[in-house]
Design a protein around this motif. Structure first.
Motif, short mmCIF file in Angstrom:
data_model
loop_
_atom_site.label_atom_id
_atom_site.label_comp_id
_atom_site.label_asym_id
_atom_site.label_seq_id
_atom_site.Cartn_x
_atom_site.Cartn_y
_atom_site.Cartn_z
N UNK A 158 -10.86 -5.65 14.13
CA UNK A 158 -10.91 -4.54 13.15
C UNK A 158 -10.56 -5.05 11.75
N UNK A 159 -9.50 -5.83 11.66
CA UNK A 159 -9.06 -6.33 10.35
C UNK A 159 -10.11 -7.27 9.74
N UNK A 160 -10.62 -8.17 10.55
CA UNK A 160 -11.61 -9.13 10.03
C UNK A 160 -12.91 -8.42 9.61
N UNK A 161 -13.33 -7.44 10.40
CA UNK A 161 -14.57 -6.72 10.04
C UNK A 161 -14.34 -5.87 8.79
N UNK A 162 -13.16 -5.28 8.66
CA UNK A 162 -12.86 -4.52 7.43
C UNK A 162 -12.85 -5.46 6.23
N UNK A 182 -3.83 0.16 10.20
CA UNK A 182 -5.07 -0.52 9.77
C UNK A 182 -5.79 0.35 8.74
N UNK A 183 -5.80 1.65 8.98
CA UNK A 183 -6.45 2.58 8.03
C UNK A 183 -5.79 2.44 6.64
N UNK A 184 -4.46 2.35 6.62
CA UNK A 184 -3.72 2.25 5.35
C UNK A 184 -3.99 0.92 4.64
N UNK A 185 -4.28 -0.14 5.42
CA UNK A 185 -4.53 -1.45 4.82
C UNK A 185 -5.85 -1.48 4.04
N UNK A 186 -6.79 -0.61 4.45
CA UNK A 186 -8.13 -0.65 3.84
C UNK A 186 -8.49 0.74 3.32
N UNK A 187 -7.76 1.21 2.31
CA UNK A 187 -7.94 2.61 1.90
C UNK A 187 -9.21 2.86 1.08
#
Ligand SMILES: NC(=O)c1ccc[n+]([C@@H]2O[C@H](COP(=O)([O-])OP(=O)(O)OC[C@H]3O[C@@H](n4cnc5c(N)ncnc54)[C@H](OP(=O)(O)O)[C@@H]3O)[C@@H](O)[C@H]2O)c1
Length: 246
Positions: A17-21, A40-45
């Protein structure tokens, strides 16, 4: 581009998830531990990250999830959620084994079928295991559940190719990876395991290269190649010894 990932709250799913974001994908993340997905949602707002608290063992929750995502275009569909239980089969709680079969086999099958109907083009990534190639004493039902995943995914991919569909089913078969898998399985993880970052790097590279089968790591590729030459007795003996070290 949008990716859906089941079991995105830890281990391989979380790192994917993190790498694809990081690569700019919008995401649909699914797991029971919603607070982990929220992180994870908060990391990629700046991206569209949808999170769903879904227990995939629950058929009603699964159906509700599929209704909610039905209108979204999905390019990468990653069936990753799964677990194992280590031990002599007769000592493992039968309900745990039934749940494992429900999640690793039946839910993966259900979601794969839904994804094929839902997508006009794209990739379905089914996370299997090296254990899918090896009948494994003390990990018997898990290895058998993953044998289903590998066999089904490979055959299905062939059918889709013959039908000239623009959907590819990719089978990923990692060896031991350092995640929460061992803790959930009830093993004390004495096996040398691959860092999750490295495993996910191999998976993303394989997806990019449009591979049908991805086996993360050179040693596991070698094992997969040579296993066909070993007598079954030797495979069972070695697998038992290795599992007994856990
Ligand atoms: N680690 C290894 O050595 C290894 C090797 C080969 C293959 N694999 C496979 O890789 C996949 C990912 O495992 P991992 O190593 O990353 O283990 P993990 O860290 O334990 O992650 C498992 C994920 O599955 C989710 N999950 C479990 N039960 C669920 C349920 N009922 N409903 C929804 N989500 C559920 C968990 O989320 P919640 O608990 O928050 O619901 C978690 O996000 C599995 O299919 C596993 O069989 C792992």
């Amino acid at each position: 581009m949008r990716a859906l990932i089941t079991g995105a709250s830890s281990g391989i799913g979380r790192k994917l998830a993190i790498e694809l974001a990081n690569k700019g994908y919008d995401l649909i993340l699914i797991a029971r531990r919603i607070e982990r997905l929220k992180e994870i949602q908060d990391m990629f707002n700046k991206q569209d990250i949808l999170i769903f608290q879904t227990d995939l063992l629950d058929q009603n929750q699964t159906k509700q999830l599929l209704i909610e995502i039905n209108t979204l275009k999905i390019d990468l569909w990653i069936n990753n959620a799964g677990f194992g239980k280590v031990g002599v089969s007769t000592s493992i709680d039968l309900q745990d084994e039934m749940d494992m079969i429900e999640l690793n086999i039946k839910r993966l099958h259900h979601l794969t079928r839904f994804a094929i109907d839902h997508m006009t083009e794209g990739k379905i990534i089914n996370i299997s295991s090296m254990a899918s190639y090896i009948p494994t004493p003390k990990l018997a039902s898990y290895a058998a559940s993953k044998a289903y995943v590998t066999s089904y995914s490979e055959a299905l991919n062939y059918e889709l190719k013959k039908q000239k569909k623009n959907i590819k089913v990719i089978t990923v078969s990692p060896g031991p990876v350092h995640t929460e898998f061992g803790k959930v399985a009830g093993s004390n993880q004495k096996l040398k395991s691959m860092p999750v970052e490295k495993c996910v790097h191999h998976i993303l590279k394989g997806i990019n290269k449009n591979k049908s089968t991805i086996i993360p790591g050179f040693k596991m590729k070698l094992l997969k190649f040579f296993i066909r030459f070993f007598p079954k007795k030797l495979i069972l003996y070695t697998a038992y010894k290795i599992q007994s070290r856990k």
